[in-house]
Every structure is written in structure tokens, then in C-alpha cells.
Design an enzyme around this catalytic site. Structure first.
Site, PDB file in Angstrom:
ATOM      1  N   ARG A 176      31.945   8.602   3.152  1.00 48.22           N
ATOM      2  CA  ARG A 176      31.068   8.588   4.329  1.00 48.22           C
ATOM      3  C   ARG A 176      29.662   8.948   3.866  1.00 48.22           C
ATOM      4  NH1 ARG A 176      29.197  11.766   8.658  1.00 48.22           N
ATOM      5  NH2 ARG A 176      29.332  10.684  10.667  1.00 48.22           N
ATOM      6  N   GLU A 233      26.588   9.135   4.935  1.00 54.23           N
ATOM      7  CA  GLU A 233      25.683  10.075   5.598  1.00 54.23           C
ATOM      8  C   GLU A 233      26.070  11.521   5.297  1.00 54.23           C
ATOM      9  OE1 GLU A 233      22.927   9.225   6.924  1.00 54.23           O
ATOM     10  OE2 GLU A 233      23.350   7.085   6.713  1.00 54.23           O
ATOM     11  N   SER A 234      27.367  11.791   5.208  1.00 59.34           N
ATOM     12  CA  SER A 234      27.807  13.141   4.857  1.00 59.34           C
ATOM     13  C   SER A 234      27.573  13.428   3.384  1.00 59.34           C
ATOM     14  CB  SER A 234      29.296  13.313   5.186  1.00 59.34           C
ATOM     15  OG  SER A 234      29.514  13.279   6.571  1.00 59.34           O
ATOM     16  N   HIS A 269      21.847  26.702  -0.393  1.00 55.81           N
ATOM     17  CA  HIS A 269      23.100  25.946  -0.317  1.00 55.81           C
ATOM     18  C   HIS A 269      24.257  26.934  -0.236  1.00 55.81           C
ATOM     19  CE1 HIS A 269      26.741  24.732  -2.627  1.00 55.81           C
ATOM     20  NE2 HIS A 269      26.738  23.777  -1.719  1.00 55.81           N
ATOM     21  N   TYR A 318      32.167  26.940   1.354  1.00 55.25           N
ATOM     22  CA  TYR A 318      33.413  27.700   1.229  1.00 55.25           C
ATOM     23  C   TYR A 318      34.572  26.812   1.658  1.00 55.25           C
ATOM     24  CZ  TYR A 318      30.443  31.519   0.136  1.00 55.25           C
ATOM     25  OH  TYR A 318      29.500  32.288  -0.512  1.00 55.25           O
ATOM     26  N   ARG A 319      35.697  26.853   0.890  1.00 52.37           N
ATOM     27  CA  ARG A 319      36.770  25.890   1.086  1.00 52.37           C
ATOM     28  C   ARG A 319      38.124  26.490   0.716  1.00 52.37           C
ATOM     29  NH1 ARG A 319      33.190  25.126  -2.777  1.00 52.37           N
ATOM     30  NH2 ARG A 319      33.906  25.145  -4.940  1.00 52.37           N
ATOM     31  N   SER A 347      30.191  23.364   4.416  1.00 60.06           N
ATOM     32  CA  SER A 347      29.149  23.214   3.400  1.00 60.06           C
ATOM     33  C   SER A 347      27.814  23.003   4.081  1.00 60.06           C
ATOM     34  CB  SER A 347      29.458  22.022   2.496  1.00 60.06           C
ATOM     35  OG  SER A 347      28.471  21.888   1.492  1.00 60.06           O
TER      36      SER A 347
END
EC number: 1.3.3.3
Length: 397
Positions: free
Chosen positions: A357, A359-360, A199, A202-203, A185
Site C-alpha cells: 500500500r 501511501e502507507s 520516529h 512499536y510492534r 508507527s
């Protein structure tokens, strides 16, 4: 943008959306009741509509910071004999694709920026999986650029499996079900107000057969998309971006582009503003309607299309002279970006609620944004044209 009540994307999992468009340090797309439609565009995809209201939890291990990036985040059983080429499994090839996508986009962004470098954070999990965040801030061209990848191994409860397979034999009562999830991402925010934000995500998600029902079918699906958020409209740029998306889709099925374009328009809708976040692109979710190999190739093609769709536009606009008025309008549109991500984006909101998390999760947000009371651009201005296109989506090609 980018923890589950699978322990959260960080690591526990209360599903509310099978595939939020954003990717975090754990599988934030595991955050909805499986196969539960959630938007008009989802309904148009003609998916089943079972009524599941339960909440479930799954378990994954807590991430641990590491000092170097491994060749792969896969378990040894998923890698085969050659880690660099990976196994013939879809898991292995998708994991390889998302690493290559991260590397190629980061290289292209650094080249376009002309000097700034990405800061990298890497983490892993003892039982397999991990993630890698690359973030560039305060560059010459990019205010902020984040490219995250993640691989997760976990276990889902039987309720989630039954929701995914409502037509299975009712006498089969599978136990906890191992799953695999991987994704890439990115959000890219340029400084120049005439250069657009991009943006993409893909997953891939896959279950193993339930431990108590080895003959039960395995589940898998793909999701993702690429979308485009300018502050000012240059029709040649918008047409170029959409043409690249259409070309990628048309290589596989002529119905993909119109279907996924509408899905994108519907998903990136800021309800309290009655406008879209940007000028669209493609978006697909819970996608397993076609052959697995074909959809792996399709996802790879879409990821490979990011650079040719975006970098030529940035190169063209990054040095365009602008005024304080132009910058203020860009910041107002960045405010809309923040509103969507914090209020509606399924990955972001889930991560914030489950202690992910941070920051992510927040890497998708711009460094700066602006809100003005009751701001309305004058009709006929360039600013008004952008707003009108966000309120009334157009066919660009």
C-alpha cells in the site's frame, strides 16, 4: 516506512528481517529469516546465529477500504466480552495500546499545530485485522506527520517455523502456522529547522501452534524504538529526549538503555555516507528475552513516553526565527532521511518490492528535501557540529 509476500505490507512474504523498524499496512516486520542476525548491534544482543538462506511465502487477505474506524481490528475470539477494555490476552492489550498511542499522539500533534487536522484512511480484512493511517500535511507547525496502526492475521509456512525454533524436535514437521501481528508507527516532520523530526514504532508478533502439531510451542516477540533526528543541536533538547528514553528503560532493566541506544545507533546507519540518520534513541528487535507481561508493559511505557520526550521540544522550537540558510540545511538533512528510508529501511524497501500500500509505505518521507553536489559544511559551524555528531555518535547523558 510503513505490504508482505504474506500477500504483501500489502500481502506476500519473503523474510529478510523479522522486524523492520517501520510499520506498513501489513506486517512488514515479517520480512527476514527468523532469528537471523543482520547488524553488529543484533549480534551484541547475543541471539542465536543459525544460517538460513531460504525464502518463504505466507498468505494474508487483501485489505478493503472501510468508511469508519472500528473499536478494534481483532477477531472476535481475541476480544473477550468487552471490546473497549479488550481481552486479557497480550494480543488484545497490545492492540488496545497501539490504538491509544495513535489517538494520543494525533491529539498532541493537532494541539501543537494549532489548527490542522489529520486525514484518516481505514481498511480491514474479511478474516480479521486491518489498519488505520492518520496523516497531517502542511500545518502551521508540521510539514508532515503520519501515525499508522495495523493488525494482521496470516499463515506462515513450516520453513519459517523451523527457522524460529531450530532446537525443536527434528521429528516434528508442523504444517502451515497461523500468526498475529500488530503495530503502531509514526514519523513527525516539523517545518521549523530548529525543531527535530521524530520516529517511533512499536510492534508485537505471535504464532499459534502449528495446525499439524498442536503441542508445539508458540512463538512471540516484541520490537520497536523511538529516535530523534534534528537538523541543529540544542544539547538541552538532546539530553531531554535521551533522558526520557532512559527513564522508560530503567523502570524495567538498567541494561536496556545502553543496549538499545547502541542498537539504535547501529541500525540507523547510512552506509554510503558513513553517517547516522540522526542522534539516536532506542531500538530493539526480535525481543523475547524476558517475561511476556514485562515486555508488554515495557513497550507500553515506551509508547507512552513519546509525547513527553518530544512535544516539549517542539513547543520550545516551533517559533524560533530562522533564515533561508537554516532551511536549506534542514532540507539537506531531510535528503539523508529519504536516502536511509528508501535504501536501507527494511520495511520501506520490502513494501516497495512487493507491491504494498504505497501511501502507507511512503508516509514516512518529508514533503520536501534537498540534495546539493559535494556539500560540506564549514568546520566549526552549527551545521558541521550536527554532521560530526552523526558521524561520531556521542553519549548525551
Amino acid at each position: 516506512m510503513l505490504t508482505p509476500i504474506l500477500s504483501s505490507a500489502s500481502c506476500s512474504w519473503t523474510p529478510t528481517s523479522q522486524f523492520p523498524h517501520s510499520w506498513h499496512s501489513s506486517p512488514s516486520f515479517l520480512t527476514k529469516p527468523l532469528n537471523l542476525p543482520f547488524t553488529e548491534s543484533y549480534k551484541t544482543a547475543k541471539r542465536p546465529t543459525p544460517n538460513y538462506s531460504f525464502k518463504v511465502q505466507a498468505m494474508i487477505e487483501k485489505e478493503v477500504a472501510v468508511s469508519h474506524k472500528p473499536d478494534a481490528f481483532l477477531r472476535e475470539s481475541d476480544m473477550g466480552s468487552n471490546v473497549t477494555s479488550n481481552s486479557s490476552s497480550v494480543r488484545g492489550r497490545f492492540e488496545k495500546m497501539r490504538r491509544e498511542a495513535q489517538d494520543s499522539v494525533c491529539l498532541a500533534i493537532e494541539k501543537a499545530d494549532g489548527g490542522a487536522k489529520f486525514k484518516e484512511d481505514v481498511w480491514s480484512r474479511p478474516g480479521g485485522g486491518g489498519g488505520h493511517s492518520s496523516v497531517l500535511q502542511d500545518g502551521a507547525v508540521f510539514e508532515k506527520a503520519g501515525v499508522n496502526v495495523s493488525v494482521v492475521y496470516g499463515v506462515m509456512p513450516p520453513e519459517a517455523y523451523r527457522a524460529a525454533r531450530p532446537t525443536d524436535n527434528g521429528n516434528v514437521k508442523p504444517g502451515p502456522i497461523p500468526f498475529f501481528a500488530a503495530g503502531v508507527s509514526s514519523v513527525l516532520h516539523p517545518k521549523n529547522p530548529f525543531a527535530p523530526t521524530l520516529h517511533f514504532n512499536y510492534r508485537y508478533f505471535e504464532t499459534d501452534a502449528p495446525k499439524d502439531a498442536p503441542g508445539a510451542p508458540r512463538q512471540w516477540w516484541f520490537g520497536g524504538g523511538t529516535d530523534f533526528t534534528p537538523a541543529y543541536i540544542f544539547e538541552e533538547d538532546v539530553k531531554h529526549f535521551h533522558s526520557v528514553q532512559k527513564a522508560a528503560c530503567d523502570k524495567f532493566d538498567a541494561s536496556f538503555y545502553p543496549r538499545f541506544k547502541k542498537w539504535c545507533v547501529d541500525y540507523f546507519y547510512i552506509k554510503h555516507r558513513d553517517e547516522r540518520r540522526g542522534l539516536g534513541g532506542i531500538f530493539f528487535d526480535d525481543f523475547n528475552d524476558y517475561d511476556q507481561e514485562m515486555l508488554l508493559s515495557f513497550s507500553t511505557e515506551c509508547a507512552n513516553s513519546v509525547i513527553p520526550a518530544y512535544i516539549p521540544i517542539v513547543e520550545k522550537r516551533k517559533d524560533t526565527p530562522f533564515t533561508d540558510k537554516h532551511k536549506a540545511w534542514q532540507q539537506l538533512r531531510r535528503g539523508r532521511y529519504v536516502e536511509f528510508n528508501l535504501v536501507y529501511d527494511r520495511g520501506t524497501t520490502f513494501g516497495l518490492k512487493t507491491g504494498g500500500r504505497i501511501e502507507s509505505i511512503l508516509v514516512s518521507l518529508p514533503l520536501t528535501a534537498r540534495w546539493e553536489y559535494d556539500h560540506k559544511p564549514e568546520e566549526g559551524t552549527e551545521e558541521w557540529k550536527l554532521l560530526d555528531a552523526c558521524i561520531n555518535p556521542k553519549e548525551w547523558i
